[in-house]
Design a protein around this motif. Structure first.
Motif, PDB file in Angstrom:
ATOM      1  N   LEU A  43       0.820  -1.212   0.000  1.00  0.00           N
ATOM      2  CA  LEU A  43       0.000   0.000   0.000  1.00  0.00           C
ATOM      3  C   LEU A  43       0.849   1.255   0.000  1.00  0.00           C
ATOM      4  O   LEU A  43       0.446   2.289  -0.519  1.00  0.00           O
ATOM      5  CB  LEU A  43      -0.919   0.012   1.234  1.00  0.00           C
ATOM      6  N   VAL A  44       2.028   1.193   0.595  1.00  0.00           N
ATOM      7  CA  VAL A  44       2.888   2.369   0.718  1.00  0.00           C
ATOM      8  C   VAL A  44       3.662   2.652  -0.556  1.00  0.00           C
ATOM      9  O   VAL A  44       3.915   3.798  -0.898  1.00  0.00           O
ATOM     10  CB  VAL A  44       3.861   2.189   1.911  1.00  0.00           C
ATOM     11  N   ILE A  45       4.018   1.621  -1.284  1.00  0.00           N
ATOM     12  CA  ILE A  45       4.846   1.778  -2.485  1.00  0.00           C
ATOM     13  C   ILE A  45       4.054   2.491  -3.574  1.00  0.00           C
ATOM     14  O   ILE A  45       2.912   2.161  -3.862  1.00  0.00           O
ATOM     15  CB  ILE A  45       5.330   0.409  -2.986  1.00  0.00           C
ATOM     16  N   ASP A  46       4.687   3.486  -4.189  1.00  0.00           N
ATOM     17  CA  ASP A  46       4.100   4.206  -5.315  1.00  0.00           C
ATOM     18  C   ASP A  46       4.361   3.397  -6.583  1.00  0.00           C
ATOM     19  O   ASP A  46       5.514   3.234  -6.989  1.00  0.00           O
ATOM     20  CB  ASP A  46       4.729   5.597  -5.427  1.00  0.00           C
ATOM     21  N   PRO A  47       3.327   2.872  -7.222  1.00  0.00           N
ATOM     22  CA  PRO A  47       3.548   2.017  -8.390  1.00  0.00           C
ATOM     23  C   PRO A  47       4.055   2.765  -9.617  1.00  0.00           C
ATOM     24  O   PRO A  47       4.448   2.144 -10.598  1.00  0.00           O
ATOM     25  CB  PRO A  47       2.167   1.415  -8.647  1.00  0.00           C
ATOM     26  N   THR A  48       4.062   4.091  -9.583  1.00  0.00           N
ATOM     27  CA  THR A  48       4.509   4.853 -10.753  1.00  0.00           C
ATOM     28  C   THR A  48       6.003   5.137 -10.732  1.00  0.00           C
ATOM     29  O   THR A  48       6.523   5.740 -11.661  1.00  0.00           O
ATOM     30  CB  THR A  48       3.746   6.194 -10.849  1.00  0.00           C
ATOM     31  N   THR A  49       6.702   4.736  -9.654  1.00  0.00           N
ATOM     32  CA  THR A  49       8.144   4.951  -9.575  1.00  0.00           C
ATOM     33  C   THR A  49       8.838   3.621  -9.328  1.00  0.00           C
ATOM     34  O   THR A  49       8.253   2.698  -8.777  1.00  0.00           O
ATOM     35  CB  THR A  49       8.518   5.930  -8.444  1.00  0.00           C
ATOM     36  N   ALA A  50      10.101   3.543  -9.723  1.00  0.00           N
ATOM     37  CA  ALA A  50      10.882   2.329  -9.492  1.00  0.00           C
ATOM     38  C   ALA A  50      11.328   2.299  -8.029  1.00  0.00           C
ATOM     39  O   ALA A  50      11.698   3.325  -7.469  1.00  0.00           O
ATOM     40  CB  ALA A  50      12.092   2.306 -10.408  1.00  0.00           C
ATOM     41  N   THR A  56      11.019   1.587  -3.792  1.00  0.00           N
ATOM     42  CA  THR A  56      10.055   1.985  -2.774  1.00  0.00           C
ATOM     43  C   THR A  56       9.951   3.492  -2.562  1.00  0.00           C
ATOM     44  O   THR A  56       8.879   3.972  -2.227  1.00  0.00           O
ATOM     45  CB  THR A  56      10.376   1.312  -1.430  1.00  0.00           C
ATOM     46  N   PRO A  57      11.030   4.270  -2.709  1.00  0.00           N
ATOM     47  CA  PRO A  57      10.875   5.707  -2.437  1.00  0.00           C
ATOM     48  C   PRO A  57      10.124   6.429  -3.555  1.00  0.00           C
ATOM     49  O   PRO A  57      10.122   5.987  -4.704  1.00  0.00           O
ATOM     50  CB  PRO A  57      12.310   6.216  -2.331  1.00  0.00           C
ATOM     51  N   ASP A  58       9.488   7.528  -3.189  1.00  0.00           N
ATOM     52  CA  ASP A  58       8.828   8.369  -4.183  1.00  0.00           C
ATOM     53  C   ASP A  58       9.875   9.141  -4.981  1.00  0.00           C
ATOM     54  O   ASP A  58      11.001   9.343  -4.529  1.00  0.00           O
ATOM     55  CB  ASP A  58       7.888   9.366  -3.502  1.00  0.00           C
ATOM     56  N   SER A  59       9.487   9.599  -6.158  1.00  0.00           N
ATOM     57  CA  SER A  59      10.386  10.402  -6.978  1.00  0.00           C
ATOM     58  C   SER A  59      10.568  11.773  -6.322  1.00  0.00           C
ATOM     59  O   SER A  59       9.796  12.170  -5.459  1.00  0.00           O
ATOM     60  CB  SER A  59       9.816  10.565  -8.380  1.00  0.00           C
ATOM     61  N   GLU A  60      11.600  12.483  -6.751  1.00  0.00           N
ATOM     62  CA  GLU A  60      11.835  13.829  -6.214  1.00  0.00           C
ATOM     63  C   GLU A  60      10.633  14.726  -6.504  1.00  0.00           C
ATOM     64  O   GLU A  60      10.244  15.549  -5.677  1.00  0.00           O
ATOM     65  CB  GLU A  60      13.104  14.421  -6.814  1.00  0.00           C
ATOM     66  N   TYR A 100       5.128  17.476  -3.834  1.00  0.00           N
ATOM     67  CA  TYR A 100       3.680  17.685  -3.848  1.00  0.00           C
ATOM     68  C   TYR A 100       3.177  18.051  -2.450  1.00  0.00           C
ATOM     69  O   TYR A 100       3.637  17.517  -1.451  1.00  0.00           O
ATOM     70  CB  TYR A 100       2.923  16.433  -4.299  1.00  0.00           C
ATOM     71  N   GLU A 101       2.227  18.950  -2.390  1.00  0.00           N
ATOM     72  CA  GLU A 101       1.566  19.289  -1.140  1.00  0.00           C
ATOM     73  C   GLU A 101       0.251  18.531  -1.002  1.00  0.00           C
ATOM     74  O   GLU A 101      -0.267  18.351   0.089  1.00  0.00           O
ATOM     75  CB  GLU A 101       1.305  20.806  -1.062  1.00  0.00           C
ATOM     76  N   GLU A 102      -0.316  18.135  -2.141  1.00  0.00           N
ATOM     77  CA  GLU A 102      -1.533  17.323  -2.170  1.00  0.00           C
ATOM     78  C   GLU A 102      -1.477  16.464  -3.417  1.00  0.00           C
ATOM     79  O   GLU A 102      -0.671  16.718  -4.319  1.00  0.00           O
ATOM     80  CB  GLU A 102      -2.784  18.198  -2.150  1.00  0.00           C
TER      81      GLU A 102
END
Length: 86
Positions: free
Chosen positions: A60-67, A69-73, A78-80
């Motif tokens: 649930l935590v992983i952003d599927p749009t980035t490679a 586990t961390p989010d992209s820069e 993003y604020e929202e």
């Protein structure tokens, strides 16, 4: 014991799994010496459920749009949640 780099050891997953298994065997052996029978089947089943729940949470935590586990820069700024332009 002072000449062992414990931090590095605990970063090695295979070593951690082997250590946990060894501790279970030692605990079971000590209990047998004192005449206590320990059936850890129930404990094992509970651990499997907890591990499955942790994997579900990580999914649930992983952003599927980035490679990885961390989010992209960009996503970190993003604020929202970003809305797609129509």
């Amino acid at each position: 014991m002072k000449k062992i780099n414990w931090r590095v050891r605990f970063k090695n997953r295979a070593w951690v799994v082997a250590m946990i298994a060894a501790l279970f065997f030692i605990a079971q052996s000590v209990l047998i010496v004192f005449g206590i029978s320990w059936d850890y089947t129930t404990l094992f089943n509970q651990i499997v459920v907890v591990v499955g729940a942790v994997f579900a949470l990580v999914g649930l935590v992983i952003d599927p749009t980035t490679a990885g586990t961390p989010d992209s820069e960009r996503a970190m700024r993003y604020e929202e949640p970003r809305k797609d332009e129509e």
